[in-house]
Design an enzyme around this catalytic site. Structure first.
Site, short mmCIF file in Angstrom:
data_model
loop_
_atom_site.label_atom_id
_atom_site.label_comp_id
_atom_site.label_asym_id
_atom_site.label_seq_id
_atom_site.Cartn_x
_atom_site.Cartn_y
_atom_site.Cartn_z
N LYS B 77 -7.02 -8.53 -10.11
CA LYS B 77 -6.26 -7.35 -9.69
C LYS B 77 -6.15 -6.37 -10.85
CE LYS B 77 -1.87 -6.14 -7.41
NZ LYS B 77 -0.55 -6.66 -6.98
N SER B 152 0.67 -5.28 -2.30
CA SER B 152 -0.20 -4.39 -3.02
C SER B 152 -1.58 -4.97 -3.37
CB SER B 152 0.48 -3.95 -4.31
OG SER B 152 0.69 -5.06 -5.17
N SER B 176 3.45 -9.16 -2.79
CA SER B 176 2.12 -8.57 -2.98
C SER B 176 0.97 -9.56 -3.13
CB SER B 176 2.12 -7.63 -4.19
OG SER B 176 2.84 -6.46 -3.89
#
Lengths: 99, 498
Positions: B77, B152, B176
């Site tokens: 990420k 997210s 997330s």
């Protein structure tokens, strides 16, 4: 329940150092009315006898020995700077001309 | 080969059936084939990945002892820094920035020989539940390209579901990791707060942020968990205790005699019927496997969402003050005679997206003098009540469970203009972050009405992360017997997608 005026929102934007267009201020004023009504629900149960929790762990200061350890070189530390000069970050003027 | 689990790939590597270079190249080829449609990646580091793969192959040839995941590719990420590789956090304000150091998560991955393929898309600074808030465009759910992959960490979950990587790293501040896992039919774990170092994780809400492992199976997730977890002197909130034995728990998958607490408040009105159906069926499977199902109550969870949307914006308004156009990132309006303050104001206006600005201002308000007690102060009290609810419930059960999300994946654009509707996605995941405990989401089938994946959430007490892996592995095994093949085999093939 709480509501914010457009001027209140403009003041928050100034405090947060974000220029905003009229349209943005307009939108945020409307959205904050809705969001603040929703989040104000915390007040229903937050009575004086309830202690506050700021963090999931009991925080305490962590110390280490005062010895030199490998760290970034000046070149590495400045590698992402928008502008630099003489191994320093170059920034726009922070005081007025007459200061 | 790319549709195997990481565990199977590791066996192929150790038996000599394939090499890490071949495995890495196969994933780079897959990314080239499908990522134009999925948009899971913001940056693909093909050269770095192949170099690292070659190093692992060479070490293996020399007979060196390697970690179980050595040579396996991973998607990272874009909120975790990796030295020399662009890190944007999905924001324009960091476009082009190359960090001069590695996060501890990346250091641990490199030490274990895990091959980092590139950086995955995300909602800007991890604020969002759909990946639509990325400044670089949304990621698409491989199950239905018109739908969101969660957020997210939608880039990481989509990369797994599209077979672009068998492993991924996410971060979880209010869900997330778990919500993207739920809506893409993958597995994601938010470890106990402090279980994985936050050093080099660009902070959104420091008291809630936690990096964690994502994969397509519970065992793969556990293997990755043990690679990244552990005490780190560089993070003062890192827990100095042995890492929970999550791999052993995932291999064992034993739930006989365990008490599983169903959270009364996280299942009912507002939850899609197919989500509830798959959740109830999963409870039956766990009961058949020998677990005792009990009901537990957490009356204050209904205030968690409100408290979260005060605490997280408050912390973010402070954390994101570091983006000041002075030391790194974007600088706008630096003309002759412009003041530092006007440069800061202009840069933050241009560099931040709508949701980030909304939260910074909300946090600035919640922390301002005269309103502090009513908002931030009250939210902190709710945090205490939620933690007490967990403590009381864990006296009656070993783990707590709920659906991960109230609904399956929604359409891209559907909730983009309604912040409150968007925030409701996280209603079942947020309490875990507030209390700092562990949480897992694993796929428990597709909803009959729309054919989209449903997530099953397991919550375990502080530093008892192994419990959620035991339950997750037991449920996964029972479901696999029922399905005959992993859930992702039901997802549409993206082969040949341009």
């Amino acid at each position: 329940m709480s509501s914010l005026s457009r001027d209140d929102v403009a003041n928050l934007a100034r405090l947060a150092r974000i220029d905003m267009t009229d349209q943005e201020l307009e939108n945020l004023t409307t959205e904050f009315g809705v969001i603040l009504n929703a989040v104000a629900r915390v007040q229903e149960v937050a009575t004086t006898d309830v202690p506050a929790t700021s963090h999931p762990l009991p925080l305490k200061n962590i110390f280490r020995s005062d010895v030199v350890i490998p760290s970034l070189t000046p070149e590495e530390a400045l590698s992402g700077a928008p502008a630099s000069e003489e191994q320093r970050f170059r920034v726009p003027q922070i005081l007025g001309e007459e200061a | 080969m790319i549709k195997n689990s990481a565990t199977e790939m590791a066996q192929s590597l150790s038996s000599g059936a394939t090499t890490s270079v071949a495995l890495t190249q196969a994933h780079l080829d897959r990314i080239a084939e499908v990522d134009g449609k999925v948009h899971a990646f913001l940056h693909v580091d093909a050269q770095g990945a192949l170099e690292q793969a070659a190093n692992v192959d060479a070490a293996r040839a020399r007979g060196e002892k390697l970690s179980p995941l050595a040579g396996i590719p991973l998607a990272l990420k874009d909120v975790l820094v990796q030295k020399g590789v662009p890190t944007t956090c999905g924001s324009k304000i960091l476009e082009g920035w190359r960090p001069p150091y590695d996060s501890t998560v990346v250091t641990n991955l490199k030490n274990a020989g895990v091959v980092i393929l590139g950086k995955t898309n995300m909602d800007e600074f991890a604020m969002g539940s759909s990946t639509e808030n990325s400044a670089y465009g949304p990621t698409h759910n491989p199950w239905d390209l018109t739908r969101i992959p969660g957020g997210s960490g939608g880039g990481s979950s989509a990369a797994l579901a599209a077979f672009e990587a068998p492993l991924a790293i996410g971060t979880d501040t209010g869900g997330s990791i778990r919500q993207p896992a739920a809506v893409t039919g993958t597995v994601g774990v938010k470890p106990t707060y402090g279980g994985v170092s936050r050093y080099g994780l660009v902070a959104f809400s420091s008291s809630l942020d936690q990096a964690g492992p994502c994969a397509r199976t519970v065992l793969d997730t556990a293997l990755l968990h043990e690679v990244i977890a552990g005490h780190d002197p560089k993070d003062s909130t890192s827990i100095n205790a042995p890492v929970p034995q999550v791999v052993a728990a995932a291999k064992n998958g034993e739930v006989k005699g365990m008490k599983i607490g169903v959270v009364k408040e996280l299942n009912g009105d507002g939850y899609q019927s197919g989500v509830r159906q798959r959740f109830e069926e999963s409870l039956e499977l766990l009961a058949k496997a020998g677990a005792e199902i009990v009901e537990v109550s957490a009356p204050n969870f209904e205030y968690a969402l409100a408290a979260y949307y005060l605490i997280a914006p408050s912390e973010c308004s402070s954390n994101l003050a570091r983006f000041d156009a002075m030391r790194y990132g974007l600088r706008v309006g630096d003309t002759d005679g412009a003041s530092a303050e006007s440069v800061m104001n202009m840069t933050r206006e241009v560099g931040f997206g709508r949701e980030v600005k909304r939260r910074i201002l909300l946090g600035t308000y919640a922390l301002s003098s005269g309103y502090y007690d009513a908002y931030y102060g009250s939210a902190q009290k709710v945090r205490t009540l939620i933690t007490q609810d967990f403590n009381n419930a864990f006296e009656k059960c070993d783990v707590m469970v709920s659906p991960t999300c109230p609904t399956t994946a929604f359409k891209i654009g559907e909730k983009a203009n309604d912040p409150l509707a968007m925030y409701l996605n996280d209603i079942a995941t947020i309490p875990v972050n507030m209390a700092g405990i562990g949480g897992m989401s694993l796929p428990c089938g597709v909803a009959p009405e729309d054919g989209l994946p449903v997530g099953f959430q397991i919550m375990s007490p502080v530093m008892q992360d192994q419990r959620m892996y035991s339950v997750g592995a037991a449920l996964e095994a029972a479901l696999l017997t029922q399905w005959g093949a992993p859930l992702l085999s039901q997802a549409p093939s993206l082969d040949g997608a341009a």
